[in-house]
Design a protein around this motif. Structure first.
Motif, mmCIF file in Angstrom:
data_model
loop_
_atom_site.group_PDB
_atom_site.id
_atom_site.type_symbol
_atom_site.label_atom_id
_atom_site.label_comp_id
_atom_site.label_asym_id
_atom_site.label_seq_id
_atom_site.Cartn_x
_atom_site.Cartn_y
_atom_site.Cartn_z
ATOM 1 N N ASP A 260 0.625 -1.340 -0.070
ATOM 2 C CA ASP A 260 -0.085 0.204 0.221
ATOM 3 C C ASP A 260 0.692 1.215 -0.513
ATOM 4 N N THR A 261 1.405 1.875 -1.185
ATOM 5 C CA THR A 261 1.888 2.534 -1.559
ATOM 6 C C THR A 261 1.675 3.910 -2.678
ATOM 7 N N TRP A 262 2.385 4.759 -2.351
ATOM 8 C CA TRP A 262 1.928 6.219 -2.756
ATOM 9 C C TRP A 262 1.974 6.293 -4.348
ATOM 10 N N ASP A 263 3.497 5.346 -4.912
ATOM 11 C CA ASP A 263 3.557 5.485 -6.253
ATOM 12 C C ASP A 263 2.464 4.455 -6.569
ATOM 13 N N LYS A 264 1.647 3.551 -6.698
ATOM 14 C CA LYS A 264 0.064 3.790 -6.947
ATOM 15 C C LYS A 264 -0.351 4.554 -7.061
ATOM 16 N N PHE A 265 -0.630 5.449 -6.678
ATOM 17 C CA PHE A 265 -1.420 6.428 -7.105
ATOM 18 C C PHE A 265 -1.858 7.650 -8.097
ATOM 19 N N ASN A 266 -2.348 7.757 -8.528
ATOM 20 C CA ASN A 266 -3.070 9.008 -9.422
ATOM 21 C C ASN A 266 -2.844 10.260 -8.982
ATOM 22 N N PRO A 267 -2.283 10.605 -9.164
ATOM 23 C CA PRO A 267 -2.051 12.271 -8.746
ATOM 24 C C PRO A 267 -3.921 13.386 -8.978
ATOM 25 N N ASP A 268 -3.934 12.735 -10.365
ATOM 26 C CA ASP A 268 -4.859 13.725 -10.324
ATOM 27 C C ASP A 268 -6.738 13.211 -9.953
ATOM 28 N N VAL A 269 -6.474 12.035 -9.221
ATOM 29 C CA VAL A 269 -7.142 11.192 -8.737
ATOM 30 C C VAL A 269 -7.276 11.885 -6.991
ATOM 31 N N VAL A 270 -5.697 11.602 -6.984
ATOM 32 C CA VAL A 270 -6.117 12.060 -5.381
ATOM 33 C C VAL A 270 -6.655 13.286 -5.011
ATOM 34 N N PHE A 271 -6.275 14.422 -6.363
ATOM 35 C CA PHE A 271 -6.884 16.173 -5.995
ATOM 36 C C PHE A 271 -8.439 15.930 -6.112
ATOM 37 N N ARG A 272 -8.635 14.785 -6.905
ATOM 38 C CA ARG A 272 -9.870 14.971 -6.844
ATOM 39 C C ARG A 272 -10.830 14.625 -5.838
ATOM 40 N N ASP A 273 -10.250 13.797 -5.277
ATOM 41 C CA ASP A 273 -11.185 13.285 -4.391
ATOM 42 C C ASP A 273 -10.858 14.573 -3.146
ATOM 43 N N ILE A 274 -9.880 14.858 -2.898
ATOM 44 C CA ILE A 274 -9.455 15.843 -2.008
ATOM 45 C C ILE A 274 -10.677 17.295 -1.882
ATOM 46 N N LEU A 275 -10.402 17.117 -3.799
ATOM 47 C CA LEU A 275 -11.264 18.346 -3.215
ATOM 48 C C LEU A 275 -12.578 18.169 -3.579
ATOM 49 N N THR A 276 -12.995 17.281 -3.199
ATOM 50 C CA THR A 276 -14.258 16.571 -3.139
ATOM 51 C C THR A 276 -14.741 16.624 -1.634
ATOM 52 N N HIS A 277 -14.577 16.151 -0.630
ATOM 53 C CA HIS A 277 -14.069 16.970 0.707
ATOM 54 C C HIS A 277 -13.998 17.816 1.095
ATOM 55 N N ILE A 278 -13.655 19.129 0.525
ATOM 56 C CA ILE A 278 -13.374 20.862 0.467
ATOM 57 C C ILE A 278 -14.331 21.486 0.109
ATOM 58 N N ASP A 279 -15.271 20.946 -1.098
ATOM 59 C CA ASP A 279 -17.040 21.544 -1.343
ATOM 60 C C ASP A 279 -17.672 20.849 -0.474
ATOM 61 N N LEU A 280 -17.649 19.383 0.158
ATOM 62 C CA LEU A 280 -18.585 19.082 1.476
ATOM 63 C C LEU A 280 -18.252 19.863 1.949
ATOM 64 N N ALA A 281 -17.039 20.724 3.379
ATOM 65 C CA ALA A 281 -16.679 21.197 4.394
ATOM 66 C C ALA A 281 -17.252 22.358 3.362
ATOM 67 N N GLU A 282 -17.200 23.404 2.528
ATOM 68 C CA GLU A 282 -17.902 24.298 2.213
ATOM 69 C C GLU A 282 -19.214 24.558 2.701
ATOM 70 N N GLY A 283 -19.716 22.886 1.786
ATOM 71 C CA GLY A 283 -21.340 22.988 1.985
ATOM 72 C C GLY A 283 -21.570 22.654 3.272
ATOM 73 N N LEU A 284 -21.003 22.796 4.127
ATOM 74 C CA LEU A 284 -21.268 22.618 5.202
ATOM 75 C C LEU A 284 -20.983 23.850 6.313
ATOM 76 N N GLN A 285 -20.272 24.517 5.762
ATOM 77 C CA GLN A 285 -20.130 25.700 6.241
ATOM 78 C C GLN A 285 -20.912 26.260 6.385
ATOM 79 N N LYS A 286 -21.901 26.761 4.556
ATOM 80 C CA LYS A 286 -22.967 27.365 4.575
ATOM 81 C C LYS A 286 -24.759 27.301 4.848
ATOM 82 N N LEU A 287 -24.471 25.844 5.613
ATOM 83 C CA LEU A 287 -26.138 25.080 5.583
ATOM 84 C C LEU A 287 -26.139 24.991 6.465
ATOM 85 N N ASN A 288 -27.872 25.716 6.997
ATOM 86 C CA ASN A 288 -28.043 24.728 8.320
ATOM 87 C C ASN A 288 -28.452 23.962 8.601
#
Length: 259
Positions: free
Chosen positions: A174-202
């Motif tokens: 289970d090592t980093w060399d098997k990771f596609n950086p673009d997919v990592v970027f996508r998965d992290i952006l998804t969580h940033i966006d989710l946190a942004e939504g939770l920030q704005k909503l009641n």
């Protein structure tokens, strides 16, 4: 008796509510999937919100890391945080748990366990769709909780955790060399966006629930054993553990989203 380290970080907001974001910092072997990518994701969410001016953060952001996942259970760490910092955690609207949030493969399914909350559930599915992730969102966190989410569900705080694994998870491969950086970027952006939504909503609170399945339903006792004077317990030696990533250097960079 085991000893674990808990790291807390706080970004104040302008209001009196908060969002909790966490992951576990311990791994077996290099642990790229479990859970270095979760640590990187949590740090990226922290970096994103730290770069915003205070007036753009209505809710306080509480970040936490624990190193007890491999030896014990993250639920015990979460219970400890909730118990020791009640003046802060009593203001938490929702919690995002980043535990193997991706395996670097675009096609891997992200099994997502979320509260059946009228805000958190649809927000999670829509955020995943935005980034091309087929939403496999199961609104069952109140009955089947994952790791730290169980502690929050017990007191009615909505939770969400999206998880992906492969055949290398929890192995020396289970090592980093098997990771596609673009997919990592996508998965992290998804969580940033989710946190942004939770920030704005009641976000309405959940009904407190006692999960009866999943690792978040286990290991709820945080009491410390008492030993006679002069006696103590020494754990047996076992496999070496590493702070997420072992010796692999980790950097966090933000790139313009091409989507």
């Amino acid at each position: 008796m085991s000893t674990t380290n808990i790291v807390l970080g706080l970004l104040p907001g302008t209001g009196d509510r908060a969002i909790a974001v966490g992951s576990h910092s311990c791994t077996a072997f290099e642990g790229a999937v479990c859970d270095t990518i979760g640590v990187v994701g949590t740090l990226a969410v922290a970096k994103h919100f730290a770069q915003l001016p205070l007036e753009k953060r209505e809710k306080t952001m509480l970040f936490f890391f624990d190193s007890f996942h491999v030896w014990g259970n993250c639920c015990q760490t979460a219970i400890t945080i909730l118990d020791r910092y009640k003046t802060l955690t009593s203001h938490v609207d929702a919690m995002i748990w980043l535990d193997h949030i991706g395996d670097g493969r675009k096609e891997t399914r992200h099994t997502t366990t979320v509260s059946d909350n009228p805000v958190v559930w649809p927000l999670t599915a829509l955020t995943q769709l935005k980034y091309g992730i087929t939403p496999y969102v199961l609104p069952k966190a109140q009955i089947w909780s994952i790791c730290a989410t169980g502690a929050y569900q017990r007191i009615g705080i909505p939770t969400v955790t999206a998880q992906a694994m492969n055949e290398y998870t929890l192995t020396p491969e289970d090592t980093w060399d098997k990771f596609n950086p673009d997919v990592v970027f996508r998965d992290i952006l998804t969580h940033i966006d989710l946190a942004e939504g939770l920030q704005k909503l009641n976000i309405p609170a959940d009904e407190p629930a006692e999960p009866f399945g999943g690792c978040g339903s286990l290991f709820t006792d945080i009491s410390q054993p008492e030993y006679p004077e002069g006696e103590s317990y020494t754990p047996e030696p076992d496999y070496p553990l590493y702070v997420g990533g072992a010796e692999t250097p980790i950097t966090i960079e933000f790139r313009k989203n091409k989507a």
